[in-house]
Scaffold this active site. Structure first.
Site, PDB file in Angstrom:
ATOM      1  N   ARG A  75      -0.968  -9.717   1.191  1.00 26.19           N
ATOM      2  CA  ARG A  75       0.249  -9.736   0.618  1.00 26.19           C
ATOM      3  C   ARG A  75       1.278 -11.018   0.663  1.00 26.19           C
ATOM      4  NH1 ARG A  75       3.629  -4.513   1.899  1.00 26.19           N
ATOM      5  NH2 ARG A  75       1.972  -3.361   0.673  1.00 26.19           N
ATOM      6  N   ARG A 118      10.895  -6.875   5.253  1.00 24.43           N
ATOM      7  CA  ARG A 118       9.965  -7.364   4.309  1.00 24.43           C
ATOM      8  C   ARG A 118      10.466  -8.451   3.179  1.00 24.43           C
ATOM      9  NH1 ARG A 118       5.976  -3.357   3.935  1.00 24.43           N
ATOM     10  NH2 ARG A 118       5.626  -2.503   6.097  1.00 24.43           N
ATOM     11  N   LYS A 137       9.147  -0.371   9.399  1.00 22.84           N
ATOM     12  CA  LYS A 137       9.490  -1.407   8.158  1.00 22.84           C
ATOM     13  C   LYS A 137      11.040  -1.383   7.899  1.00 22.84           C
ATOM     14  CE  LYS A 137       6.610   0.626   5.164  1.00 22.84           C
ATOM     15  NZ  LYS A 137       5.636   1.141   4.124  1.00 22.84           N
ATOM     16  N   LYS A 150      13.611  -2.784   4.383  1.00 27.47           N
ATOM     17  CA  LYS A 150      13.676  -3.488   3.215  1.00 27.47           C
ATOM     18  C   LYS A 150      15.193  -3.766   2.954  1.00 27.47           C
ATOM     19  CE  LYS A 150       9.199  -1.225   1.933  1.00 27.47           C
ATOM     20  NZ  LYS A 150       8.628  -0.315   0.918  1.00 27.47           N
ATOM     21  N   CYS A 194       1.136   2.820  -8.663  1.00 32.42           N
ATOM     22  CA  CYS A 194       0.892   2.155  -7.262  1.00 32.42           C
ATOM     23  C   CYS A 194      -0.589   1.982  -7.279  1.00 32.42           C
ATOM     24  CB  CYS A 194       1.148   2.841  -5.985  1.00 32.42           C
ATOM     25  SG  CYS A 194       0.087   4.371  -6.009  1.00 32.42           S
ATOM     26  N   CYS A 203      -6.624   1.798  -1.565  1.00 29.98           N
ATOM     27  CA  CYS A 203      -5.652   2.213  -0.575  1.00 29.98           C
ATOM     28  C   CYS A 203      -5.895   3.486   0.421  1.00 29.98           C
ATOM     29  CB  CYS A 203      -4.247   2.959  -1.173  1.00 29.98           C
ATOM     30  SG  CYS A 203      -2.880   3.580  -0.118  1.00 29.98           S
ATOM     31  N   CYS A 240       0.165   9.192  -3.531  1.00 30.60           N
ATOM     32  CA  CYS A 240       0.488  10.135  -2.317  1.00 30.60           C
ATOM     33  C   CYS A 240       1.987  10.042  -2.249  1.00 30.60           C
ATOM     34  CB  CYS A 240      -0.034   9.514  -1.177  1.00 30.60           C
ATOM     35  SG  CYS A 240       0.646   8.160  -0.424  1.00 30.60           S
ATOM     36  N   CYS A 245       4.960   4.405  -3.538  1.00 32.58           N
ATOM     37  CA  CYS A 245       5.148   3.078  -3.452  1.00 32.58           C
ATOM     38  C   CYS A 245       5.492   2.568  -4.885  1.00 32.58           C
ATOM     39  CB  CYS A 245       3.541   2.337  -2.955  1.00 32.58           C
ATOM     40  SG  CYS A 245       3.368   2.770  -1.403  1.00 32.58           S
TER      41      CYS A 245
HETATM   42 FE1  SRM Z   1       3.971   1.103  -0.257  1.00 31.74          FE
HETATM   43  C1  SRM Z   1       1.813   1.833   2.514  1.00 31.74           C
HETATM   44  C2  SRM Z   1       1.342  -0.464  -1.441  1.00 31.74           C
HETATM   45  C3  SRM Z   1       5.590  -0.582  -2.177  1.00 31.74           C
HETATM   46  C4  SRM Z   1       6.525   2.956   0.858  1.00 31.74           C
HETATM   47  N1  SRM Z   1       2.012   0.682   0.492  1.00 31.74           N
HETATM   48  C5  SRM Z   1       1.368   1.085   1.733  1.00 31.74           C
HETATM   49  C6  SRM Z   1      -0.075   0.750   1.929  1.00 31.74           C
HETATM   50  C7  SRM Z   1      -0.088  -0.615   2.527  1.00 31.74           C
HETATM   51  C8  SRM Z   1      -1.009   1.584   2.616  1.00 31.74           C
HETATM   52  C9  SRM Z   1      -1.261   1.664   3.593  1.00 31.74           C
HETATM   53  O1  SRM Z   1      -0.395   1.735   4.691  1.00 31.74           O
HETATM   54  O2  SRM Z   1      -2.470   1.560   4.206  1.00 31.74           O
HETATM   55  C10 SRM Z   1      -0.427   0.417   0.251  1.00 31.74           C
HETATM   56  C11 SRM Z   1      -1.421  -0.696   0.141  1.00 31.74           C
HETATM   57  C12 SRM Z   1      -2.337  -0.392  -0.944  1.00 31.74           C
HETATM   58  C13 SRM Z   1      -3.252  -1.182  -1.466  1.00 31.74           C
HETATM   59  O3  SRM Z   1      -4.569  -0.992  -1.586  1.00 31.74           O
HETATM   60  O4  SRM Z   1      -2.761  -2.329  -1.882  1.00 31.74           O
HETATM   61  C14 SRM Z   1       0.967   0.034  -0.242  1.00 31.74           C
HETATM   62  N2  SRM Z   1       3.301  -0.359  -1.422  1.00 31.74           N
HETATM   63  C15 SRM Z   1       2.521  -0.851  -1.971  1.00 31.74           C
HETATM   64  C16 SRM Z   1       2.637  -1.658  -3.365  1.00 31.74           C
HETATM   65  C17 SRM Z   1       1.419  -2.619  -3.182  1.00 31.74           C
HETATM   66  C18 SRM Z   1       2.765  -0.833  -4.375  1.00 31.74           C
HETATM   67  C19 SRM Z   1       2.248  -1.218  -5.671  1.00 31.74           C
HETATM   68  O5  SRM Z   1       1.225  -0.696  -6.614  1.00 31.74           O
HETATM   69  O6  SRM Z   1       2.934  -2.324  -6.281  1.00 31.74           O
HETATM   70  C20 SRM Z   1       3.886  -2.097  -2.976  1.00 31.74           C
HETATM   71  C21 SRM Z   1       3.925  -3.414  -2.327  1.00 31.74           C
HETATM   72  C22 SRM Z   1       5.297  -3.918  -2.069  1.00 31.74           C
HETATM   73  C23 SRM Z   1       5.551  -5.124  -1.481  1.00 31.74           C
HETATM   74  O7  SRM Z   1       5.247  -6.242  -2.149  1.00 31.74           O
HETATM   75  O8  SRM Z   1       5.934  -5.252  -0.354  1.00 31.74           O
HETATM   76  C24 SRM Z   1       4.413  -1.151  -2.078  1.00 31.74           C
HETATM   77  N3  SRM Z   1       5.746   1.126  -0.663  1.00 31.74           N
HETATM   78  C25 SRM Z   1       6.478   0.528  -1.641  1.00 31.74           C
HETATM   79  C26 SRM Z   1       7.768   1.139  -1.705  1.00 31.74           C
HETATM   80  C27 SRM Z   1       8.697   0.829  -3.154  1.00 31.74           C
HETATM   81  C28 SRM Z   1       9.746  -0.073  -2.591  1.00 31.74           C
HETATM   82  O9  SRM Z   1       9.803  -0.696  -1.510  1.00 31.74           O
HETATM   83  O10 SRM Z   1      10.669  -0.445  -3.317  1.00 31.74           O
HETATM   84  C29 SRM Z   1       7.585   2.365  -1.159  1.00 31.74           C
HETATM   85  C30 SRM Z   1       8.989   3.207  -0.990  1.00 31.74           C
HETATM   86  C31 SRM Z   1      10.176   2.743  -0.654  1.00 31.74           C
HETATM   87  C32 SRM Z   1      10.345   2.902   1.043  1.00 31.74           C
HETATM   88  O11 SRM Z   1       9.894   2.094   1.561  1.00 31.74           O
HETATM   89  O12 SRM Z   1      10.563   3.979   1.358  1.00 31.74           O
HETATM   90  C33 SRM Z   1       6.524   2.310  -0.263  1.00 31.74           C
HETATM   91  N4  SRM Z   1       4.147   2.299   1.573  1.00 31.74           N
HETATM   92  C34 SRM Z   1       5.187   3.160   1.567  1.00 31.74           C
HETATM   93  C35 SRM Z   1       5.042   4.012   2.783  1.00 31.74           C
HETATM   94  C36 SRM Z   1       5.947   4.896   2.882  1.00 31.74           C
HETATM   95  C37 SRM Z   1       6.958   4.420   4.131  1.00 31.74           C
HETATM   96  C38 SRM Z   1       7.823   5.414   4.779  1.00 31.74           C
HETATM   97  O13 SRM Z   1       8.948   5.413   5.004  1.00 31.74           O
HETATM   98  O14 SRM Z   1       7.293   6.884   4.763  1.00 31.74           O
HETATM   99  C39 SRM Z   1       3.734   3.588   3.327  1.00 31.74           C
HETATM  100  C40 SRM Z   1       3.027   4.291   4.351  1.00 31.74           C
HETATM  101  C41 SRM Z   1       3.720   3.845   5.817  1.00 31.74           C
HETATM  102  O15 SRM Z   1       4.368   2.778   5.742  1.00 31.74           O
HETATM  103  O16 SRM Z   1       3.438   4.555   6.784  1.00 31.74           O
HETATM  104  C42 SRM Z   1       3.384   2.443   2.491  1.00 31.74           C
HETATM  105 FE1  SF4 Z   2      -1.232   4.054  -1.441  1.00 29.76          FE
HETATM  106 FE2  SF4 Z   2       0.217   6.210  -1.530  1.00 29.76          FE
HETATM  107 FE3  SF4 Z   2       1.643   3.787  -1.636  1.00 29.76          FE
HETATM  108 FE4  SF4 Z   2      -0.108   4.597  -3.697  1.00 29.76          FE
HETATM  109  S1  SF4 Z   2       1.851   5.532  -2.628  1.00 29.76           S
HETATM  110  S2  SF4 Z   2      -0.235   2.811  -2.629  1.00 29.76           S
HETATM  111  S3  SF4 Z   2      -1.552   6.004  -2.752  1.00 29.76           S
HETATM  112  S4  SF4 Z   2       0.266   4.604   0.112  1.00 29.76           S
END
Ligand code: SRM
Ligand code: SF4
Length: 566
Positions: free
Chosen positions: A78, A147, A210, A212, A431, A437, A476, A480
């Site tokens: 990333r 982040r 994390k 944000k 996402c 993922c 899930c 994201c």
């Molecule tokens: Fe996310 C984890 C992709 C924005 C909440 N996110 C992941 C992981 C890294 C999976 C993992 O932990 O193994 C995903 C990688 C998938 C892949 O194959 O690339 C992933 N998140 C993404 C992206 C790429 C989605 C997209 O399709 O654009 C976004 C990358 C953002 C960036 O450039 O930094 C992305 N993730 C978000 C957002 C949206 C936002 O921030 O506005 C959220 C919801 C907001 C939040 O943080 O609450 C988000 N991602 C999560 C979570 C749940 C966190 C939580 O508090 O429970 C996880 C899982 C974790 O952290 O354990 C996660």
């Molecule tokens: Fe992966 Fe769930 Fe985030 Fe989609 S929402 S990228 S399935 S961790």
């Protein structure tokens, strides 16, 4: 170890951080181990802080198992670009890297970053080095730190946009980890003999989870400010940036079946002058560092720290640590959390084109040569590229005389005025989910386009093909693509099965609520058809879909509204 942490039953991740020597672990050794495509288990966690996730190709999993091979391990990388700004030269370099080391595509993320997928361990260091050579970085794009900082990317709208972007970049730099581990591991910098790392804010424990930050400039909430741990809403006075309404405690992730986890929008706790924003943000982060849950990662986000102790407790703690009190919040108005597509003339007289990029995936397909088009365009563009928080792209600072040339590049490659780009599609996000993922229960990015094909038939039948209903899908409940803020939201439960949510506001200030569980595609279409038909006939003037389904009692309104402290 810090006294406060000594007697706690710390989670495994906390122990890994504590003994990592400021995020070094054994990453260097792991990278050099030729016997496996994977890293050592602790290093898999630590490498996140360096901007990479170890993954495997889930499509090939059973085939590899049958062949008694280890999974096809590969890495996601990333890239940090505060506010999502990159020069054409950087674009070209990233595009080349995606072909050379990645899977030939780039993903523009929901937080205005780039992601590469499919990088093998042997190429990881080369990829990160090459990214740094373009003057971008991957440091702290993942991990328990602040982040990539999001920011409204529309520089054409007013002069304060540039000022807010500069602050976003400053915040992004200010909260970077200070360890030199990144430079030693990836950029071959020698550790200065005798030098010790100091992390004045994070300490050797880093944050519990994390963190944000995002900055929005009303009336656009295109970065979904309330989904962030800290959200800043710009306040103008006489066309000048005065400061920000300061929001705390947003976060959308949850776990199915665990009631103690839930999406939560940030609350507005007051107004902060622009020159005090970093001081207040640093104090907020320090409070989360000191009081966040370090035992259970599922309950460790800042939103839970606030809910556990109470918003009033938090504000008191903030004021005590600051030694002064923040002022009352100011009025603000958001109209949408979507992007405004097409050409717009900026305040500087130049033109800006917002291009729809389906779910942020920059790739070439038959009849839709997006990747080639953007590479070609980068070769002639005088301005820069700006990634939006909705996975789209703004081509900026185009002279009047160059507009036609830009349009013809896009037209020739099938990405300009594409008839498939209806109102619903242009307001969709998904996402990554499968195949990379590791947390996905169901498809998202690879499936939503075909579901929209079918939903668009219903929209057309009802004369709504240009209607802007925002629709979001995630594989899930981690959310994201911010499904909880979709007027229609789908969250994957199992392959081909989704929970359906409705009733979020069109401007991102209200969460949606559950409508039905475990729906197949057939069931989704059956459910949505009568609702869309009723919406076309019975909506009030200017009424958005999310408001309509609540007025008609199709879903209940959320019981977690944004609170505003007076
Ligand atoms: Fe996310 C984890 C992709 C924005 C909440 N996110 C992941 C992981 C890294 C999976 C993992 O932990 O193994 C995903 C990688 C998938 C892949 O194959 O690339 C992933 N998140 C993404 C992206 C790429 C989605 C997209 O399709 O654009 C976004 C990358 C953002 C960036 O450039 O930094 C992305 N993730 C978000 C957002 C949206 C936002 O921030 O506005 C959220 C919801 C907001 C939040 O943080 O609450 C988000 N991602 C999560 C979570 C749940 C966190 C939580 O508090 O429970 C996880 C899982 C974790 O952290 O354990 C996660
Ligand atoms: Fe992966 Fe769930 Fe985030 Fe989609 S929402 S990228 S399935 S961790």
């Amino acid at each position: 170890m810090d006294e406060r942490l000594e007697n706690q039953n710390l989670s495994e991740d906390e122990h890994i951080k504590n003994k990592s020597d400021f995020l070094r672990g054994t990453i260097k050794e792991s990278l050099n181990n030729p016997l496996t495509g994977a890293l050592d288990p602790d290093d898999i966690k630590l490498i996140k802080y360096h901007g990479s996730y170890q993954q495997y190709d889930r499509d090939l999993d059973s085939e590899r198992k049958m062949q008694k091979l280890e999974p096809l391990y590969q890495f996601m990388v990333r890239v940090r670009a505060a506010g999502g700004i990159t020069s054409p030269q950087q674009w070209i370099a990233l595009d080349e890297l995606s072909d050379k080391y990645g899977n030939g595509t780039m993903k523009l993320t929901t937080r205005q970053s780039f992601q590469f997928h499919g990088i093998l361990k042997r190429d990881l260091k080369l990829t990160i080095q090459a990214i740094n050579e373009t003057l971008l970085s991957t440091l702290a794009t993942c991990g328990d730190v602040n982040r990539n900082v999001m920011c409204n990317p529309n520089p054409y709208q007013s002069e304060i946009h540039e000022e807010v972007y500069k602050l976003a970049a400053e915040i992004s730099d200010y909260f970077l980890p200070k360890t030199t581990a990144y430079h030693e591991i990836w950029l071959n910098k020698e550790k200065v003999a005798g030098a010790t790392d100091v992390e004045p804010l994070y300490t050797e424990h880093y944050l519990p989870r994390k963190f944000k930050i995002a900055l929005a400039i009303p009336p656009n909430n295109d970065i979904d400010v309330f989904a962030n741990d800290i959200g800043l809403i710009a306040v103008e006075e006489n066309n000048r940036l005065k400061g920000f309404n300061f929001c705390v405690g947003g976060g959308l992730g949850s776990t199915f079946g665990e009631k103690a986890t839930y999406p939560r929008l940030a609350d507005i706790i007051g107004f902060v002058e622009k020159n005090k924003v970093i001081e207040v943000a640093e104090t907020v982060i320090a409070i989360q560092r000191d009081f966040g849950n370090r035992q259970d990662r599922k309950n460790a986000r800042f939103k839970y720290t606030i809910d556990k102790r109470g918003l009033e407790w938090f504000v008191n703690e903030l004021h005590t640590r600051l030694g002064w009190e923040i002022e009352s919040s100011r009025p603000y108005n958001f109209t949408t959390n979507g992007d405004e597509y097409g050409w717009v003339k900026g305040t500087n007289g130049k033109w800006f084109y917002t291009l729809f990029v389906e779910h942020g995936r920059v790739k070439d397909e038959e009849g839709y040569q997006l990747k080639t088009a953007l590479r070609e365009l980068a070769g002639v563009l005088q301005g820069d590229f700006r990634l939006t928080g909705n996975q789209n792209l703004i081509i900026t600072n185009v002279e009047e005389k160059d507009k036609e040339a830009i349009e013809s590049i896009l037209l020739e490659k099938g990405v300009f005025n594409n008839p498939k780009h209806t109102g619903l599609r242009k307001n969709s996000m998904a996402c990554v989910a499968l195949n990379t993922c590791g947390l996905a229960f169901a498809e998202a990015e690879r499936y939503l386009p075909s579901l929209i094909d079918k939903m668009d038939e219903i929209m057309r039948k009802n004369g709504l093909e240009d209607d802007e209903i925002n629709i979001r899908m995630t594989g899930c409940p981690n959310n994201c693509a911010r499904s909880s803020l979709g007027e229609i939201g789908f969250v994957g439960r199992a392959i081909g099965r989704y929970n359906m949510y409705m009733g979020a506001s069109h401007n991102g200030d209200r969460l949606n609520t559950l409508y039905k569980e475990m729906l197949s595609e057939e069931a989704i279409l059956e459910e949505i058809e009568p609702i869309i038909s009723a919406y076309s006939k019975e909506r009030e003037e200017g009424e958005h879909f999310g408001d309509f389904v609540i007025r008609k009692n199709i879903v209940e309104i959320t019981d977690r509204p944004v609170k505003v402290l007076s």
